[in-house]
Design a protein around this motif. Structure first.
Motif, PDB file in Angstrom:
ATOM      1  N   ILE A  22      43.351  47.977  45.026  1.00 39.37           N
ATOM      2  CA  ILE A  22      43.279  46.922  46.038  1.00 39.37           C
ATOM      3  C   ILE A  22      42.057  47.119  46.935  1.00 39.37           C
ATOM      4  N   ARG A  23      41.809  48.352  47.371  1.00 42.06           N
ATOM      5  CA  ARG A  23      40.660  48.611  48.254  1.00 42.06           C
ATOM      6  C   ARG A  23      39.341  48.397  47.528  1.00 42.06           C
ATOM      7  N   SER A  24      39.255  48.823  46.269  1.00 40.85           N
ATOM      8  CA  SER A  24      38.015  48.622  45.516  1.00 40.85           C
ATOM      9  C   SER A  24      37.777  47.131  45.259  1.00 40.85           C
ATOM     10  N   HIS A  62      43.775  35.040  43.252  1.00 41.56           N
ATOM     11  CA  HIS A  62      42.332  34.955  43.497  1.00 41.56           C
ATOM     12  C   HIS A  62      41.932  35.741  44.738  1.00 41.56           C
ATOM     13  N   SER A  63      42.612  36.890  44.944  1.00 37.71           N
ATOM     14  CA  SER A  63      42.294  37.726  46.097  1.00 37.71           C
ATOM     15  C   SER A  63      42.785  39.150  45.866  1.00 37.71           C
ATOM     16  N   ALA A  64      42.526  39.996  46.861  1.00 41.11           N
ATOM     17  CA  ALA A  64      43.003  41.376  46.818  1.00 41.11           C
ATOM     18  C   ALA A  64      44.292  41.529  47.609  1.00 41.11           C
ATOM     19  N   HIS A  65      44.833  40.432  48.090  1.00 37.33           N
ATOM     20  CA  HIS A  65      46.092  40.467  48.844  1.00 37.33           C
ATOM     21  C   HIS A  65      47.248  40.425  47.856  1.00 37.33           C
ATOM     22  N   ILE A  66      47.498  41.592  47.246  1.00 34.03           N
ATOM     23  CA  ILE A  66      48.518  41.694  46.211  1.00 34.03           C
ATOM     24  C   ILE A  66      49.456  42.850  46.536  1.00 34.03           C
ATOM     25  N   ASP A  67      50.607  42.846  45.893  1.00 31.70           N
ATOM     26  CA  ASP A  67      51.585  43.904  46.092  1.00 31.70           C
ATOM     27  C   ASP A  67      51.238  45.107  45.228  1.00 31.70           C
ATOM     28  N   ALA A  68      51.587  46.285  45.728  1.00 30.89           N
ATOM     29  CA  ALA A  68      51.414  47.511  44.953  1.00 30.89           C
ATOM     30  C   ALA A  68      52.454  47.544  43.836  1.00 30.89           C
ATOM     31  N   VAL A  69      52.134  48.240  42.766  1.00 29.28           N
ATOM     32  CA  VAL A  69      53.061  48.407  41.655  1.00 29.28           C
ATOM     33  C   VAL A  69      53.948  49.605  41.956  1.00 29.28           C
ATOM     34  N   SER A  70      55.248  49.420  41.828  1.00 28.96           N
ATOM     35  CA  SER A  70      56.198  50.496  42.077  1.00 28.96           C
ATOM     36  C   SER A  70      55.925  51.662  41.133  1.00 28.96           C
TER      37      SER A  70
END
Length: 146
Positions: free
Chosen positions: A134-136, A116-124
């Motif tokens: 994430i920024r959008s 429920h947030s934009a605090h997620i890991d990037a996809v390899s």
């Protein structure tokens, strides 16, 4: 002996030159929005319903320019929680861009909805697309006031 001195001097000069260069930051990954190629943000499209939570609605995130194309998402909130993410724009210039977005975007969306947030890991393998997503998403959440 002359070669050793010449080699050492050349190597030293090259190292000094390399250290004096400013590192390149790809477009869309800068912390400064003025440098990141972010277009001016339109006002939010979220509208609270009568008796609903003040952040209920759908909010459009800023379009984020990345090395491979623009990423833009819209976030839907209910009761102050992220309930849906719709990808409005993703890199699609060529088949490889579409392939990367095709596997990265669903993973990013699942993770955003679970946290429920934009605090997620990037996809390899999809660093630029992940950073843009994430920024959008964060800009959409910022517009909602959550």
């Amino acid at each position: 002996m002359r070669r050793a001195v010449l080699t050492a001097a050349s190597t030293s000069a090259l190292i000094v030159l390399l250290l004096s260069l400013k590192p390149h930051q790809p477009a869309g990954l800068s912390d400064d929005p003025a440098q990141a190629g972010v277009a001016p943000a339109p006002s939010s499209t979220g509208h609270p319903k009568r008796g609903g939570h003040p952040t209920d609605g759908t909010y459009t995130g800023a379009p984020i320019s990345t090395r491979y194309g623009t990423v833009q998402v819209a976030a839907t909130l209910k009761a102050g929680r992220l309930t849906a993410v719709k990808v409005l724009r993703a890199p699609s210039e060529n088949g490889r861009d579409r392939e990367i977005a095709g596997y990265a975007v669903p993973q990013l969306t699942r993770e955003a909805l679970s946290t429920h947030s934009a605090h997620i890991d990037a996809v390899s393998g999809a660093s630029y697309t992940s950073a843009g997503y994430i920024r959008s998403l964060q800009s959409a959440l910022d517009r909602s006031g959550v």
